[in-house]
Design an enzyme around this catalytic site. Structure first.
Site, mmCIF file in Angstrom:
data_model
loop_
_atom_site.group_PDB
_atom_site.id
_atom_site.type_symbol
_atom_site.label_atom_id
_atom_site.label_comp_id
_atom_site.label_asym_id
_atom_site.label_seq_id
_atom_site.Cartn_x
_atom_site.Cartn_y
_atom_site.Cartn_z
ATOM 1 N N GLY A 144 0.839 -1.208 0.000
ATOM 2 C CA GLY A 144 0.000 0.000 0.000
ATOM 3 C C GLY A 144 0.868 1.250 0.000
ATOM 4 N NE ARG A 161 -5.036 4.539 -2.632
ATOM 5 C CZ ARG A 161 -6.068 4.240 -1.839
ATOM 6 N NH1 ARG A 161 -6.393 5.028 -0.848
ATOM 7 N NH2 ARG A 161 -6.743 3.127 -2.042
ATOM 8 C CG ASN A 201 0.705 1.306 4.806
ATOM 9 O OD1 ASN A 201 0.328 2.029 5.735
ATOM 10 N ND2 ASN A 201 0.313 1.524 3.555
ATOM 11 C CB SER A 230 -5.530 0.734 13.623
ATOM 12 O OG SER A 230 -6.480 1.698 13.998
ATOM 13 C CE1 TYR A 263 -8.956 -0.533 9.338
ATOM 14 C CE2 TYR A 263 -9.201 0.358 11.548
ATOM 15 C CZ TYR A 263 -8.525 0.305 10.350
ATOM 16 O OH TYR A 263 -7.401 1.085 10.167
ATOM 17 C CE LYS A 296 -5.714 -1.907 10.336
ATOM 18 N NZ LYS A 296 -4.515 -1.888 9.480
ATOM 19 C CB ILE A 327 -3.360 9.177 9.821
ATOM 20 C CG1 ILE A 327 -2.791 8.430 11.055
ATOM 21 C CG2 ILE A 327 -2.249 9.813 8.989
ATOM 22 C CD1 ILE A 327 -1.979 9.245 12.029
HETATM 23 N N1 NAP Z 1 -5.788 6.845 8.077
HETATM 24 C C1 NAP Z 1 -5.924 6.500 9.342
HETATM 25 O O1 NAP Z 1 -6.465 7.267 10.161
HETATM 26 C C2 NAP Z 1 -5.417 5.196 9.859
HETATM 27 C C3 NAP Z 1 -5.446 4.973 11.237
HETATM 28 C C4 NAP Z 1 -4.975 3.783 11.749
HETATM 29 C C5 NAP Z 1 -4.464 2.821 10.893
HETATM 30 N N2 NAP Z 1 -4.444 3.045 9.544
HETATM 31 C C6 NAP Z 1 -3.905 1.978 8.711
HETATM 32 O O2 NAP Z 1 -2.832 2.476 7.928
HETATM 33 C C7 NAP Z 1 -2.758 1.782 6.696
HETATM 34 C C8 NAP Z 1 -2.767 2.787 5.549
HETATM 35 O O3 NAP Z 1 -3.969 3.536 5.637
HETATM 36 P P1 NAP Z 1 -4.263 4.866 4.802
HETATM 37 O O4 NAP Z 1 -5.031 5.744 5.684
HETATM 38 O O5 NAP Z 1 -3.030 5.339 4.155
HETATM 39 O O6 NAP Z 1 -5.297 4.261 3.733
HETATM 40 P P2 NAP Z 1 -5.509 4.514 2.191
HETATM 41 O O7 NAP Z 1 -5.119 5.896 1.804
HETATM 42 O O8 NAP Z 1 -6.894 4.054 1.929
HETATM 43 O O9 NAP Z 1 -4.461 3.513 1.527
HETATM 44 C C9 NAP Z 1 -4.604 2.129 1.644
HETATM 45 C C10 NAP Z 1 -3.499 1.457 0.864
HETATM 46 O O10 NAP Z 1 -3.686 0.028 0.941
HETATM 47 C C11 NAP Z 1 -3.642 -0.516 -0.377
HETATM 48 N N3 NAP Z 1 -4.491 -1.699 -0.485
HETATM 49 C C12 NAP Z 1 -5.804 -1.802 -0.200
HETATM 50 N N4 NAP Z 1 -6.251 -3.038 -0.480
HETATM 51 C C13 NAP Z 1 -5.198 -3.723 -0.982
HETATM 52 C C14 NAP Z 1 -5.011 -5.039 -1.452
HETATM 53 N N5 NAP Z 1 -6.016 -5.923 -1.501
HETATM 54 N N6 NAP Z 1 -3.784 -5.423 -1.874
HETATM 55 C C15 NAP Z 1 -2.758 -4.536 -1.846
HETATM 56 N N7 NAP Z 1 -2.862 -3.280 -1.408
HETATM 57 C C16 NAP Z 1 -4.074 -2.870 -0.975
HETATM 58 C C17 NAP Z 1 -4.139 0.633 -1.269
HETATM 59 O O11 NAP Z 1 -3.700 0.492 -2.582
HETATM 60 P P3 NAP Z 1 -4.728 0.231 -3.799
HETATM 61 O O12 NAP Z 1 -5.810 1.258 -3.677
HETATM 62 O O13 NAP Z 1 -3.920 0.332 -5.011
HETATM 63 O O14 NAP Z 1 -5.215 -1.134 -3.540
HETATM 64 C C18 NAP Z 1 -3.520 1.842 -0.606
HETATM 65 O O15 NAP Z 1 -2.202 2.019 -1.065
HETATM 66 C C19 NAP Z 1 -3.963 0.829 6.689
HETATM 67 O O16 NAP Z 1 -3.542 -0.446 7.098
HETATM 68 C C20 NAP Z 1 -4.897 1.439 7.707
HETATM 69 O O17 NAP Z 1 -5.749 0.489 8.281
HETATM 70 C C21 NAP Z 1 -4.917 4.211 9.016
#
Ligand code: NAP
Length: 255
Positions: free
Chosen positions: A9, A12, A87, A146, A159, A163, A192
């Protein structure tokens, strides 16, 4: 020789901040996502300025064949893997009360966030174990879980479960691999600012205004990347299986 990092991931959001940070520190970057090359091909060219090698791989982390093929491709292209940042992750497509949660949503979220991540790690670890250590390390694995590993959200139970599963996977791999020079850590982001949280921006804005977060602001992807950067370095060589909260102090209980 540059070390190589896989960032799932990594094209982005939080993953992209991690890719940029590690590239800046001289790591070659193997960036994974389930989207087509066209989605990230242009963006990741930015990494060229750091003089490292980088490549995007389309890999559905939930799919066995896709995982195995991608690891083989990365080893062929880069020769070795020193860092794995797990990630990639998804939120439920629809937030539903725990009593209404569907099996389809559970399977999707667990299949990507937990099962996919677990078996991808297994495939990468098989490669890491074949490599000679660099200094005291044969490899580092960072799992992005998370605050939801601990915090209950009744409208996205799948979710939270996914996690919490990552926390145990972290401990299992840390214990199993400690004797082999492979260090495993977990990073727990809070809220985030990324695409994932854009749909619930108003809710979290309000929580910040109400003082629910000791550090009263949104987290930035770079906040998470900074923690990853420290953990993959050589500063923590008597530490494995730990987690760090990157959540503005949200985990603190008050009375
Ligand atoms: N944002 C927050 O507040 C937050 C808080 C706690 C934890 N997190 C965790 O941090 C990580 C990144 O989150 P983010 O906020 O950056 O989310 P995001 O912007 O939605 O990005 C998610 C990433 O995961 C990839 N992904 C999704 N499904 C996939 C699959 N089947 N195979 C391979 N790649 C896949 C996506 O790529 P594609 O679209 O190309 O598939 C994208 O690069 C996640 O694990 C999320 O649970 C986020």
């Amino acid at each position: 020789m540059n070390k190589t990092a896989i960032i799932t991931g990594g094209g982005r959001g939080i993953g992209w901040a991690i890719s940029r940070r590690l590239a800046k520190e001289g790591y070659n970057a193997a960036i994974l996502g389930s989207s087509d090359q066209a989605c990230y091909g242009e963006t990741i060219k930015e990494l060229g300025q750091y003089g490292i090698k980088y490549k995007y791989y389309k890999c559905d982390i939930a799919n066995h064949g896709s995982r195995e093929e991608t690891v083989l491709g990365i080893v062929e292209d880069f020769g070795a893997v020193h860092v794995l940042v797990n990630n990639a992750g998804v939120a439920p497509q629809k937030r539903m009360d725990l009593l209404e949660m569907t099996e389809e949503s559970y399977d999707r979220v667990m299949g990507i966030n937990t099962k996919g991540m677990l078996f991808f790690t297994q495939a990468v670890v098989r490669q890491m174990r074949r490599q000679e250590p660099v200094g005291q390390k044969r490899g580092t694995i960072i799992n992005i879980s998370s605050c939801s590993a601990e915090v209950v959200s009744r409208t996205r139970g799948e979710y939270c479960i996914s996690k919490a599963g990552i926390s145990m996977i972290t401990k299992l791999f840390a214990e199993r691999l400690a004797g082999e020079g492979i260090f495993v850590h977990e990073v727990r982001p809070g809220i985030i600012s990324t695409n994932m949280t854009s749909a619930v921006k108003d809710k979290y804005d309000k929580m910040i205004q109400e003082g629910r977060f000791p550090i009263a602001r949104w987290g930035k992807p770079e906040d998470v990347a900074n923690a990853v950067s420290v953990l993959v370095g050589d500063e923590f060589l008597y530490t494995t299986g730990n987690y760090i909260d990157v959540d503005g102090g949200y985990h603190l209980k008050t009375l």
